[in-house]
Every structure is written in structure tokens, then in C-alpha cells.
Write an enzyme that holds these catalytic residues in place. Structure first.
Site, PDB file in Angstrom:
ATOM      1  N   TYR A  87      -2.128  -0.430  10.562  1.00 49.13           N
ATOM      2  CA  TYR A  87      -2.181  -0.869   9.151  1.00 49.13           C
ATOM      3  C   TYR A  87      -0.867  -0.526   8.454  1.00 49.13           C
ATOM      4  O   TYR A  87      -0.248  -1.381   7.801  1.00 49.13           O
ATOM      5  CB  TYR A  87      -3.363  -0.199   8.443  1.00 49.13           C
ATOM      6  CG  TYR A  87      -3.468  -0.529   6.970  1.00 49.13           C
ATOM      7  CD1 TYR A  87      -3.877  -1.802   6.551  1.00 49.13           C
ATOM      8  CD2 TYR A  87      -3.175   0.419   5.985  1.00 49.13           C
ATOM      9  CE1 TYR A  87      -3.982  -2.114   5.199  1.00 49.13           C
ATOM     10  CE2 TYR A  87      -3.269   0.117   4.637  1.00 49.13           C
ATOM     11  CZ  TYR A  87      -3.684  -1.150   4.246  1.00 49.13           C
ATOM     12  OH  TYR A  87      -3.776  -1.466   2.904  1.00 49.13           O
ATOM     13  N   SER A 112       0.888  -1.166   0.000  1.00 48.95           N
ATOM     14  CA  SER A 112       0.000   0.000   0.000  1.00 48.95           C
ATOM     15  C   SER A 112       0.920   1.209   0.000  1.00 48.95           C
ATOM     16  O   SER A 112       2.095   1.086   0.398  1.00 48.95           O
ATOM     17  CB  SER A 112      -0.836   0.000   1.283  1.00 48.95           C
ATOM     18  OG  SER A 112      -1.402   1.278   1.521  1.00 48.95           O
TER      19      SER A 112
HETATM   20  N1  LIG Z   1      -8.166  -0.853  -2.119  1.00 46.09           N
HETATM   21  C1  LIG Z   1      -7.220  -0.025  -1.731  1.00 46.09           C
HETATM   22  O1  LIG Z   1      -7.421   1.205  -1.718  1.00 46.09           O
HETATM   23  C2  LIG Z   1      -5.874  -0.562  -1.359  1.00 46.09           C
HETATM   24  C3  LIG Z   1      -4.825   0.367  -1.247  1.00 46.09           C
HETATM   25  C4  LIG Z   1      -3.583  -0.108  -0.866  1.00 46.09           C
HETATM   26  C5  LIG Z   1      -3.381  -1.444  -0.637  1.00 46.09           C
HETATM   27  N2  LIG Z   1      -4.415  -2.337  -0.748  1.00 46.09           N
HETATM   28  C6  LIG Z   1      -4.137  -3.749  -0.466  1.00 46.09           C
HETATM   29  O2  LIG Z   1      -4.660  -4.545  -1.492  1.00 46.09           O
HETATM   30  C7  LIG Z   1      -4.888  -5.870  -0.999  1.00 46.09           C
HETATM   31  C8  LIG Z   1      -6.254  -6.357  -1.480  1.00 46.09           C
HETATM   32  O3  LIG Z   1      -7.266  -5.594  -0.861  1.00 46.09           O
HETATM   33  P1  LIG Z   1      -8.513  -4.987  -1.652  1.00 46.09           P
HETATM   34  O4  LIG Z   1      -8.356  -3.519  -1.658  1.00 46.09           O
HETATM   35  O5  LIG Z   1      -8.732  -5.695  -2.916  1.00 46.09           O
HETATM   36  O6  LIG Z   1      -9.692  -5.286  -0.585  1.00 46.09           O
HETATM   37  P2  LIG Z   1     -10.827  -6.393  -0.559  1.00 46.09           P
HETATM   38  O7  LIG Z   1     -11.739  -6.255  -1.719  1.00 46.09           O
HETATM   39  O8  LIG Z   1     -11.407  -6.290   0.816  1.00 46.09           O
HETATM   40  O9  LIG Z   1     -10.016  -7.761  -0.702  1.00 46.09           O
HETATM   41  C9  LIG Z   1      -9.285  -8.305   0.364  1.00 46.09           C
HETATM   42  C10 LIG Z   1      -9.058  -9.773   0.054  1.00 46.09           C
HETATM   43  O10 LIG Z   1      -8.293 -10.349   1.129  1.00 46.09           O
HETATM   44  C11 LIG Z   1      -8.899 -11.576   1.471  1.00 46.09           C
HETATM   45  N3  LIG Z   1      -8.634 -11.979   2.846  1.00 46.09           N
HETATM   46  C12 LIG Z   1      -8.836 -11.301   3.992  1.00 46.09           C
HETATM   47  N4  LIG Z   1      -8.510 -12.049   5.051  1.00 46.09           N
HETATM   48  C13 LIG Z   1      -8.075 -13.249   4.551  1.00 46.09           C
HETATM   49  C14 LIG Z   1      -7.606 -14.449   5.134  1.00 46.09           C
HETATM   50  N5  LIG Z   1      -7.501 -14.603   6.468  1.00 46.09           N
HETATM   51  N6  LIG Z   1      -7.237 -15.464   4.321  1.00 46.09           N
HETATM   52  C15 LIG Z   1      -7.340 -15.346   2.979  1.00 46.09           C
HETATM   53  N7  LIG Z   1      -7.785 -14.233   2.370  1.00 46.09           N
HETATM   54  C16 LIG Z   1      -8.152 -13.197   3.147  1.00 46.09           C
HETATM   55  C17 LIG Z   1     -10.386 -11.369   1.227  1.00 46.09           C
HETATM   56  O11 LIG Z   1     -10.994 -12.627   0.983  1.00 46.09           O
HETATM   57  P3  LIG Z   1     -11.974 -13.409   1.976  1.00 46.09           P
HETATM   58  O12 LIG Z   1     -12.643 -12.404   2.863  1.00 46.09           O
HETATM   59  O13 LIG Z   1     -12.903 -14.110   1.037  1.00 46.09           O
HETATM   60  O14 LIG Z   1     -11.077 -14.366   2.710  1.00 46.09           O
HETATM   61  C18 LIG Z   1     -10.339 -10.553  -0.055  1.00 46.09           C
HETATM   62  O15 LIG Z   1     -10.276 -11.407  -1.172  1.00 46.09           O
HETATM   63  C19 LIG Z   1      -4.746  -5.771   0.531  1.00 46.09           C
HETATM   64  O16 LIG Z   1      -3.498  -6.293   0.919  1.00 46.09           O
HETATM   65  C20 LIG Z   1      -4.815  -4.280   0.793  1.00 46.09           C
HETATM   66  O17 LIG Z   1      -4.127  -3.902   1.965  1.00 46.09           O
HETATM   67  C21 LIG Z   1      -5.658  -1.917  -1.111  1.00 46.09           C
END
Ligand SMILES: NC(=O)c1ccc[n+]([C@@H]2O[C@H](COP(=O)([O-])OP(=O)(O)OC[C@H]3O[C@@H](n4cnc5c(N)ncnc54)[C@H](OP(=O)(O)O)[C@@H]3O)[C@@H](O)[C@H]2O)c1
Length: 249
Positions: free
Chosen positions: A157, A144
Site C-alpha cells: 500500500y 496517504s
Molecule cells: N480513510 C483513510 O484513513 C485514508 C488515509 C489515507 C489515505 N486514504 C486514501 O483516500 C482515498 C479514498 O479512500 P477512503 O478512505 O474514502 O475509502 P473508501 O470509503 O473505501 O473509498 C474508496 C473509494 O474508491 C473507489 N474505488 C475503489 N476501486 C475503484 C475502481 N476500480 N474504480 C473506481 N473507483 C474505485 C470506491 O468506489 P467503488 O467501490 O464504488 O468503485 C470508493 O468510492 C484512497 O485513495 C485512500 O488510499 C484514506
């Protein structure tokens, strides 16, 4: 040096049931990768995998909880059993329950450390032996902009993402010159991430302050594809992708 083709690569993706992980799976499958999707919500994985296959792609899924080391090892093994090898392991699963330290949401601190940090270490422990046995492979760790920036409510975080940045750079230095380590640091991106903020007022504020001008998740998927398709002697170590309008964090 020969360009690496994404076509035919076996790519395992954690957290592929929504948001960025889903977009990475769909984009890489479109480019000809064989994708292996893992997460806890298997209904979502089934739908996403079905959509990829309906479009002519190759995809399988497996239930995965990245906090369970054995489960992550089984996930990597599943990829090799399904497709004969593993070429890229994408540590993407994460959560972001923002809060002030003095709200003492200690369970959420533990969850972030378990998923965002230990989950990545479990992914490395699962895939590195496979990569070392064939002396090739690539990790893509999704951090991130919070891996280099911290502000009120993002303390824990950001700490988890700073940790993953350190782990990625240390890993890069320790592994063979034929194993690549890439860190992709997204800015604000469309996904379900804000749903993990448990305080309703904070969630509202975070959405109003930070979750504006969002990138489509495909923008992060394209960055991941760029890092994979480089020639074998090119290791793209870090890519930071922000919405153009995101200036202050
Ligand atoms: N969106 C943003 O603005 C942003 C910015 C910077 C970084 N990120 C990073 O991008 C990555 C993906 O996040 P996203 O933004 O796409 O959010 P998201 O839509 O909430 O996706 C998060 C994913 O992580 C999975 N997850 C959570 N806990 C888990 C566990 N214990 N075991 C396996 N899978 C797990 C969830 O799947 P299940 O709940 O089905 O297990 C889901 O598929 C994260 O690392 C986040 O920190 C996002």
C-alpha cells in the site's frame, strides 16, 4: 493576484461513492462547484448526487472503473459534455488491503497497483489533454501519510502511495505554469477503507491500532478546497492532514 473561486468550477472526482471522495463532492458542491462523481457503486453515486441536488448543488455521476483507461477517458469527456469544461480532476479512488508480504496476497498487490497507481495515471492521461488544450487546470491526487511512511503490513500500500507522490511531483515539473498539481495526504480518516482488508484478524488489529482518533472525511475535503481556492499563481503542492492524536505513523 485574483483569488480563484470554487463557485462554477467543474470538478471530477474518482472514488466518490463513499468516504473521502463523497465528502469532497458534497463540500465542493456546497461551495458552488459543479461536481462529477465516478465509482463502480452507481447506487451510492445516485444517492449522493441526489442529496447534493436536493441541497441546491449541481452534480452528475457516471459509472467508473479507474483500472480501465478507456473508462477514465470517457469519465473526463463526460464531465466536459455535461458542464462544458473540466477545471479540476481529483484522483481519489483507492483501496488498502493491508497484509504481510509473506502472506503472498498477490492478487491484492495487483489490485492496489491497478487502482492506486495505474488508476491515477489513467486520470492524468484523461484530464491532461483537456487541461493542456485550454492551458489551465488542476490535479488533486489523494495519497496517504503512507506516501512517506512504511510499516509492517503496509508495504505494498505504501509503495503505491510513494509512487503517486513521485508521479505528482514529476507531473508538476513537466506541465505548463498554468496547470497546478496538488497532493493531499490524509492520516486516519473515517471511511470504508478498512473494509478492503481481507484477513479478519489483521482487519481487527488494524482497526484497533491505526483506525482510532479518526478524522471526519470533511477535514480532507476542506484541505482540497483550500488548494483549489488559492490564487492561480499559487500551487499548493502538498498537504498532510493527520488527526492531532496520530503521532506514530
Ligand atoms: N480513510 C483513510 O484513513 C485514508 C488515509 C489515507 C489515505 N486514504 C486514501 O483516500 C482515498 C479514498 O479512500 P477512503 O478512505 O474514502 O475509502 P473508501 O470509503 O473505501 O473509498 C474508496 C473509494 O474508491 C473507489 N474505488 C475503489 N476501486 C475503484 C475502481 N476500480 N474504480 C473506481 N473507483 C474505485 C470506491 O468506489 P467503488 O467501490 O464504488 O468503485 C470508493 O468510492 C484512497 O485513495 C485512500 O488510499 C484514506
Amino acid at each position: 493576484m485574483e483569488q480563484i473561486k470554487i463557485q462554477g468550477k467543474v470538478v471530477a472526482i474518482t472514488g466518490a461513492s463513499s468516504g473521502i471522495g463523497e465528502a469532497i463532492a458534497k463540500h465542493l458542491a456546497k461551495l458552488g462547484a459543479k461536481v462529477v462523481l465516478g465509482a463502480r457503486r452507481t447506487d451510492n453515486l445516485k444517492t449522493i448526487t441526489g442529496a447534493i441536488i436536493a441541497q441546491g448543488g449541481q452534480a452528475v455521476y457516471k459509472s467508473l472503473d479507474v483500472t480501465d483507461q478507456q473508462d477514465v477517458a470517457s469519465f473526463a469527456k463526460f464531465a466536459t459534455e455535461q458542464y462544458g469544461t473540466l477545471d479540476v480532476f481529483i484522483n481519489n479512488a483507492g483501496l488498502m488491503p493491508l497484509s504481510m508480504i509473506n502472506a503472498y496476497k498477490i492478487k491484492e498487490w495487483h489490485q492496489m497497483i491497478d487502482v492506486n497507481v495505474k488508476g491515477v495515471l489513467h486520470g492524468i492521461a484523461a484530464a491532461l489533454p483537456i487541461f493542456e488544450a485550454k492551458d489551465s487546470g488542476q490535479f488533486v491526487n489523494i495519497t496517504s501519510v503512507g506516501d512517506r511512511w512504511v510499516g509492517p503490513t503496509s508495504t505494498v500500500y505504501s509503495a503505491t502511495k510513494f509512487a503517486v507522490r513521485a508521479i505528482s511531483d514529476g507531473l508538476r515539473q513537466e506541465v505548463s505554469e498554468n496547470i497546478r498539481v496538488t497532493l493531499v495526504a490524509p492520516g486516519a480518516t473515517q471511511s470504508e477503507l478498512a473494509e478492503t482488508i481481507s484477513d479478519p484478524e489483521l482487519k481487527k488489529q488494524a482497526i484497533e491500532k491505526f483506525r482510532i482518533n479518526l478524522l471526519p472525511a470533511e477535514a480532507i475535503a476542506r484541505a482540497v478546497a483550500y488548494a483549489i481556492e488559492q490564487p492561480a499563481d499559487v500551487d499548493v503542492n502538498e498537504i498532510v492532514v493527520r488527526p492531532t492524536a496520530q503521532k506514530s505513523f
